[in-house]
Enzyme design. Structure first.
Site, PDB file in Angstrom:
ATOM      1  CG  ASP A 160      -0.317  -0.518   2.491  1.00 14.14           C
ATOM      2  OD1 ASP A 160       0.921  -0.523   2.558  1.00 14.14           O
ATOM      3  OD2 ASP A 160      -1.039  -0.907   3.407  1.00 14.14           O
ATOM      4  CG  ASP A 217      -8.769  -1.063  11.940  1.00 11.08           C
ATOM      5  OD1 ASP A 217      -7.844  -1.815  11.558  1.00 11.08           O
ATOM      6  OD2 ASP A 217      -9.157  -0.082  11.278  1.00 11.08           O
ATOM      7  CD  GLU A 254      -8.650   0.978   7.871  1.00 11.39           C
ATOM      8  OE1 GLU A 254      -8.590  -0.002   8.647  1.00 11.39           O
ATOM      9  OE2 GLU A 254      -8.013   2.032   8.069  1.00 11.39           O
TER      10      GLU A 254
HETATM   11  C1  F6R Z   1       1.470  -1.331   6.177  1.00 10.78           C
HETATM   12  C2  F6R Z   1       0.160  -1.936   6.270  1.00 10.78           C
HETATM   13  C3  F6R Z   1      -0.641  -1.926   7.540  1.00 10.78           C
HETATM   14  C4  F6R Z   1       0.208  -2.229   8.784  1.00 10.78           C
HETATM   15  C5  F6R Z   1      -0.668  -2.201  10.040  1.00 10.78           C
HETATM   16  C6  F6R Z   1       0.130  -2.426  11.296  1.00 10.78           C
HETATM   17  O1  F6R Z   1       2.004  -1.481   4.890  1.00 10.78           O
HETATM   18  O2  F6R Z   1      -0.308  -2.442   5.307  1.00 10.78           O
HETATM   19  O3  F6R Z   1      -1.655  -2.903   7.449  1.00 10.78           O
HETATM   20  O4  F6R Z   1       0.822  -3.462   8.644  1.00 10.78           O
HETATM   21  O5  F6R Z   1      -1.336  -0.986  10.132  1.00 10.78           O
HETATM   22  O6  F6R Z   1       0.986  -1.347  11.492  1.00 10.78           O
HETATM   23  P1  F6R Z   1       2.141  -1.410  12.587  1.00 10.78           P
HETATM   24  O7  F6R Z   1       3.061  -2.464  12.175  1.00 10.78           O
HETATM   25  O8  F6R Z   1       2.788  -0.040  12.525  1.00 10.78           O
HETATM   26  O9  F6R Z   1       1.477  -1.678  13.888  1.00 10.78           O
END
Ligand code: F6R
Length: 260
Positions: free
Chosen positions: A67, A136, A143
């Site tokens: 992403d 979440d 999401e």
């Molecule tokens: C990042 C992504 C998100 C993160 C998720 C967890 O490329 O796709 O899904 O993996 O938000 O973020 P952290 O690792 O910062 O807790």
């Protein structure tokens, strides 16, 4: 699903690095899906170390990131482009032409997303997709309520996700509202999915994703449909799992040939 519980994030990340190393060494042109955020930072450190000290060769690796924020130029310090080059790509021998990260400045986002999907296909599909987990329940930026068969597209970030990432933007007001993300269907097409989650704040999302019902309200629960989904967690992230002892038992009795 294979749930692997390790004492801490360092041991879990080392195991993840070993699995990626195995895939890189086995495949002539390995296609690796990558994630950003705090979770894979240690994994990337181990991969860099394996490159420097063991000669792990990334010259044939093709990388696709999950992403990118919409509206951020590649050189923005909070962009996933910046993150990837800083934490991994600049320190290994990957060819820049083999790096793919969604373009946050794409003009025609729907056709750009179709093209991204096409590029993954033309590369032969993802051999492994690395995933973090949102508090979440999101994977990529899919999401809650994302279609479980979604493909790469634009998504609106939840309030929670914007809060979780505010620190990288010097305040919530600066966090973009949209991202381009691989879809859940795109992720499920990977031959292996490897989700990492560390710390108490991920415990609830892990329990819901692994032991809850499959629902678009917990996008990571879609991994229950995947034939090879590995969930690699530390003790804190595993703390709300009901069948903890069984997962540990399975790991301890893993056949030799399955080990990595
Ligand atoms: C990042 C992504 C998100 C993160 C998720 C967890 O490329 O796709 O899904 O993996 O938000 O973020 P952290 O690792 O910062 O807790």
């Amino acid at each position: 699903m294979e749930v692997i519980i390790q004492p801490d994030s360092e041991k879990a990340s080392f195991l993840a690095a070993r699995l990626i190393k195995k895939i890189i060494q086995e495949k002539p042109k390995p296609v690796i899906g990558l994630a950003t955020g705090n979770t894979p930072l240690l994994l990337y450190k181990f991969l860099v170390k394996m490159h420097r000290e063991e000669g792990l060769d990334f010259s044939q690796v093709v990388a696709f990131n999950l992403d990118e924020y919409v509206g951020l130029p590649a050189d923005h310090p909070a962009s996933f482009h910046h993150y990837m080059w800083k934490n991994l790509f600049s320190q290994i021998n990957i060819k820049p032409e083999n790096v793919h990260i969604p373009d946050g400045l794409a003009k025609d986002i729907p056709s750009y997303c179709l093209q991204y999907e096409q590029e993954i296909k033309e590369a032969g599909g993802l051999d492994i997709q690395i995933l973090g987990l949102g508090t979440d329940g999101h994977i990529g930026f899919n999401e809650p309520s994302s279609s479980l068969s979604s493909r790469t597209r634009i998504k609106t970030l939840t309030d929670q996700t914007r809060k979780d990432n505010a620190v990288f933007f010097g305040g919530e007001e600066n966090v973009p509202y949209h991202a381009i993300t691989m879809g859940i269907g795109t992720i499920l097409d990977a031959r292996t999915c490897l989700m990492l989650a560390f710390g108490k704040k991920k415990a609830r999302a892990i329990a819901l994703a692994v032991e809850g019902p499959i629902t678009s309200m917990v996008p990571a629960s879609a991994l229950q449909l995947h034939p090879r989904a590995i969930i690699l967690v530390d003790r804190d992230a595993a703390s709300e799992l009901k069948h903890l002892d069984y997962y540990q038992w399975v790991f301890e009795h893993k056949p030799e040939w399955q080990k990595f």
